[in-house]
Design a protein around this motif. Structure first.
Motif, PDB file in Angstrom:
ATOM      1  N   ALA A   1      77.518  37.447  18.755  1.00 55.45           N
ATOM      2  CA  ALA A   1      77.187  38.796  19.715  1.00 55.45           C
ATOM      3  C   ALA A   1      77.200  39.706  18.732  1.00 55.45           C
ATOM      4  O   ALA A   1      77.302  40.497  17.970  1.00 55.45           O
TER       5      ALA A   1
ATOM      6  N   TYR B   1      81.854  47.394  31.641  1.00 55.38           N
ATOM      7  CA  TYR B   1      81.452  46.891  30.439  1.00 55.38           C
ATOM      8  C   TYR B   1      79.933  45.753  30.682  1.00 55.38           C
ATOM      9  O   TYR B   1      80.421  44.909  31.128  1.00 55.38           O
TER      10      TYR B   1
ATOM     11  N   TYR C   1      82.794  46.507  26.634  1.00 55.90           N
ATOM     12  CA  TYR C   1      82.440  45.060  26.224  1.00 55.90           C
ATOM     13  C   TYR C   1      83.340  44.582  25.470  1.00 55.90           C
ATOM     14  O   TYR C   1      83.519  44.553  23.849  1.00 55.90           O
ATOM     15  N   ARG C   2      84.241  43.674  26.261  1.00 56.26           N
ATOM     16  CA  ARG C   2      84.937  42.342  24.783  1.00 56.26           C
ATOM     17  C   ARG C   2      84.646  41.366  25.111  1.00 56.26           C
ATOM     18  O   ARG C   2      84.661  40.283  25.862  1.00 56.26           O
TER      19      ARG C   2
ATOM     20  N   LEU D   1      73.878  40.477  23.491  1.00 52.31           N
ATOM     21  CA  LEU D   1      74.081  41.822  23.517  1.00 52.31           C
ATOM     22  C   LEU D   1      75.366  42.442  24.040  1.00 52.31           C
ATOM     23  O   LEU D   1      75.428  42.273  25.192  1.00 52.31           O
ATOM     24  N   ILE D   2      76.271  43.653  23.369  1.00 48.71           N
ATOM     25  CA  ILE D   2      77.383  43.665  24.340  1.00 48.71           C
ATOM     26  C   ILE D   2      77.188  45.372  24.061  1.00 48.71           C
ATOM     27  O   ILE D   2      77.346  45.687  22.538  1.00 48.71           O
ATOM     28  N   GLU D   3      77.926  46.629  24.720  1.00 50.85           N
ATOM     29  CA  GLU D   3      77.544  47.637  24.773  1.00 50.85           C
ATOM     30  C   GLU D   3      78.489  48.239  24.279  1.00 50.85           C
ATOM     31  O   GLU D   3      79.759  46.979  24.824  1.00 50.85           O
ATOM     32  N   PRO D   4      78.979  49.075  24.312  1.00 46.53           N
ATOM     33  CA  PRO D   4      79.970  49.941  23.705  1.00 46.53           C
ATOM     34  C   PRO D   4      81.375  49.711  24.468  1.00 46.53           C
ATOM     35  O   PRO D   4      81.454  50.000  25.486  1.00 46.53           O
TER      36      PRO D   4
ATOM     37  N   ARG E   1      76.585  43.732  19.113  1.00 44.60           N
ATOM     38  CA  ARG E   1      77.459  45.057  19.486  1.00 44.60           C
ATOM     39  C   ARG E   1      76.186  46.338  19.186  1.00 44.60           C
ATOM     40  O   ARG E   1      75.336  46.595  18.509  1.00 44.60           O
TER      41      ARG E   1
ATOM     42  N   ALA F   1      76.900  43.451  29.250  1.00 43.28           N
ATOM     43  CA  ALA F   1      77.000  42.336  28.554  1.00 43.28           C
ATOM     44  C   ALA F   1      74.838  42.315  28.597  1.00 43.28           C
ATOM     45  O   ALA F   1      75.769  41.957  30.107  1.00 43.28           O
TER      46      ALA F   1
ATOM     47  N   ARG G   1      73.898  51.466  26.519  1.00 52.02           N
ATOM     48  CA  ARG G   1      73.752  50.882  27.193  1.00 52.02           C
ATOM     49  C   ARG G   1      71.548  50.551  27.758  1.00 52.02           C
ATOM     50  O   ARG G   1      71.175  49.178  27.646  1.00 52.02           O
TER      51      ARG G   1
END
Length: 270
Positions: free
Chosen positions: A136, A109, A127-128, A122-125, A138, A111, A142
């Protein structure tokens, strides 16, 4: 006549080092940094956080000097509120490097930290964020991570430890990017050859201070290049074993004001 301090530059990491676990700087640490300033030495924050995520902390610290951000990819002028220097991670190389890692370990995952004074994280689905207090955005897929220039990529894996993921990433990525580990749940890809040491050296040069008069504090493997550059490196009690192995000294934990403990010894009260 006042004596010249042994160190003219104090470089501190933030997370796990100067900051406590709740993202605060203690009054004791602030007082110790004030001693440093009164002695004529300079304090530089040297952090993996990108410049936009550091600005509020610099304000709290009363910092009007330079800060090294983004694992050394950015040198930020806190007084002017602008980047003096930045290096981008090529987005095609980043995407290729990410694919090589996933070819070895399966899905990761990701970011990204965007480049620039106002760049977003930015964070992709899936990613924590390791630091839930950091803002951040979401994104839906990607491909959206690569919409704007970036300074680094952050990786997480559902099963591998940080050490395991970092080791695989270094082997898979090769010279496409530098791989480092900057904290729990934080394995990063950054521009090849860029480290905290390269950014700190640039900032120190602008201030006219050499490595022989620099003291560095840190807690994770991403601080190793900084320790090797500076005259002396001090690791926190809870530091990663790889950093402790190259440190000149180990102080108490960040929760117990380990930075302040050392600075109070080196910069006695007037």
């Amino acid at each position: 006549m006042a004596s010249t301090p042994a160190y003219a530059l104090i470089a501190t990491d933030l997370d796990g080092t100067l900051l406590r676990g709740d993202d605060t700087v203690s009054d004791r640490s602030l007082a110790a940094l004030a001693r440093v300033a009164r002695a004529g030495a300079r304090h530089l924050v040297v952090t993996g956080r990108p410049a936009p995520r550091v600005r509020p902390l610099l304000t709290r610290l009363g910092c009007t000097s330079l800060a090294v951000c983004g694992q050394g990819a950015q040198v930020y002028d806190a007084r002017a509120g602008r980047l003096l220097w930045s290096v981008r991670l090529d987005r095609e190389l980043a995407e290729t490097a990410l694919g090589k890692v996933e070819a070895e370990v399966g899905q990761v995952y990701a970011a990204v930290d965007q480049d620039g004074e106002d760049g977003l994280t930015l964070i992709e689905p899936g990613y924590r964020m390791p630091h839930p207090t950091l803002p951040a955005v979401r994104v839906g897929r990607r491909a959206d991570l690569w919409a704007e220039p970036i300074s680094k990529v952050l990786l997480r894996h559902a099963e591998l430890s940080d050490d395991e993921l970092a080791a695989v990433a270094r082997s898979a990525v090769g010279s496409l990017a530098s791989v480092t580990m900057s904290g729990p749940g934080t394995v990063e890809l950054q521009p090849s050859g860029v480290t905290k040491a390269t950014g700190l050296a640039l900032a120190a040069e602008r201030l006219g201070i050499g490595a022989e008069r620099a003291l560095a504090f840190g807690d994770m493997p991403n601080d190793i290049p900084m320790f090797r550059w500076a005259a002396r490196g001090v690791a926190m009690a809870g530091a990663h074993p790889e950093l402790k192995a190259v440190a000149d000294e180990v102080t108490v934990s960040n929760e117990d004001d380990g930075v302040a403990v050392v600075l109070e010894r080196l910069f006695p009260a007037a």
